[in-house]
Write a protein that holds these residues in place. Sequence first.
Motif, short mmCIF file in Angstrom:
data_model
loop_
_atom_site.label_atom_id
_atom_site.label_comp_id
_atom_site.label_asym_id
_atom_site.label_seq_id
_atom_site.Cartn_x
_atom_site.Cartn_y
_atom_site.Cartn_z
N GLY A 118 0.82 -1.20 0.00
CA GLY A 118 0.00 0.00 0.00
C GLY A 118 0.85 1.25 0.00
N GLY A 119 2.14 1.06 0.31
CA GLY A 119 3.06 2.19 0.27
C GLY A 119 3.86 2.16 -1.02
N VAL B 131 -3.77 5.10 5.10
CA VAL B 131 -3.06 5.52 6.32
C VAL B 131 -1.91 6.45 5.98
N ALA B 132 -1.18 6.14 4.92
CA ALA B 132 -0.05 6.99 4.52
C ALA B 132 -0.53 8.39 4.13
N GLY B 133 -1.60 8.47 3.35
CA GLY B 133 -2.15 9.77 2.98
C GLY B 133 -2.71 10.53 4.17
N ALA C 182 6.58 8.51 5.70
CA ALA C 182 6.32 7.07 5.72
C ALA C 182 7.67 6.38 5.76
N VAL C 183 7.98 5.76 6.88
CA VAL C 183 9.31 5.18 7.10
C VAL C 183 9.25 3.68 6.83
N PHE C 184 10.03 3.22 5.85
CA PHE C 184 10.02 1.82 5.44
C PHE C 184 11.07 1.02 6.20
N VAL C 185 10.60 -0.02 6.86
CA VAL C 185 11.48 -0.95 7.58
C VAL C 185 11.07 -2.33 7.06
#
Length: 245
Positions: free
Chosen positions: A136-137, A154-156, A236-239
């Motif tokens: 979704g990201g 959620v990101a938006g 939005a932090v990608f882990v």
Amino acid sequence: MNRLQGKTALVTAAAAGMGRAAALAFAREGAKVIATDVNEKLLAEISGTPNITTRPLDVLSDAAVTAFVNDVGAVDILFNCAGWVHHGTILECEPKDWDRSFNLNVRSMYTVIRAMLPKMIAKGGGVILNMASVLGGEKAAPNRLAYAASKAAVAGFTRALAADHVKQNIRVNCVCPGTVDTPSLGDRINAFADPAQARKDFIARQPMGRLATAEEIAETFVYLVSDESSFMTGQAVFVDGGMSL
């Protein structure tokens, strides 16, 4: 271990998985944590942990959320972790599945934040962290239509909230994990006809060749709610172990 000393943190879905890991990590770093969940039995397992107070909370109930927030008052840190993963394409996603995905994954955040935000602003500011996903990201995966759509929302939502309230000393970010080895994932794996193969398939989609642990993802949570990330908002932090590459 005092990166959150003097802070009060509210964590939803804290009984298991990443919510539980977050509550324990925040408490370890000195925060006074209010850990909430609908599963009171599981939540009781962390009751008595130093710096943690457990409280039942159904984030799908507007009335329950309003009463809860009015009772606990303002917090410095709000981590919205409650969520649900629907498995299936659009043809297998009934309206009730679509609604549950958005109600639990997005609307619950709206409800809790809308109740808590005025109190945080009146106190002088704070940090909001939302649970998103690599799906979704930046990435798509089969059979995750409703989940991916809700996590993209959620990101938006996170970016818009950050833009609206940056001048009021409110920071808002979201975390986009890859596949994390949690009880929720275990339940989904065990629902397959061949759980052993299903686990191998989940691992195979991770370029690092392994699943994340909830505890290592929680270290990112700590960073994002601490003063170490004080110049970050709307991110939005990608882990994700390289899953979005």
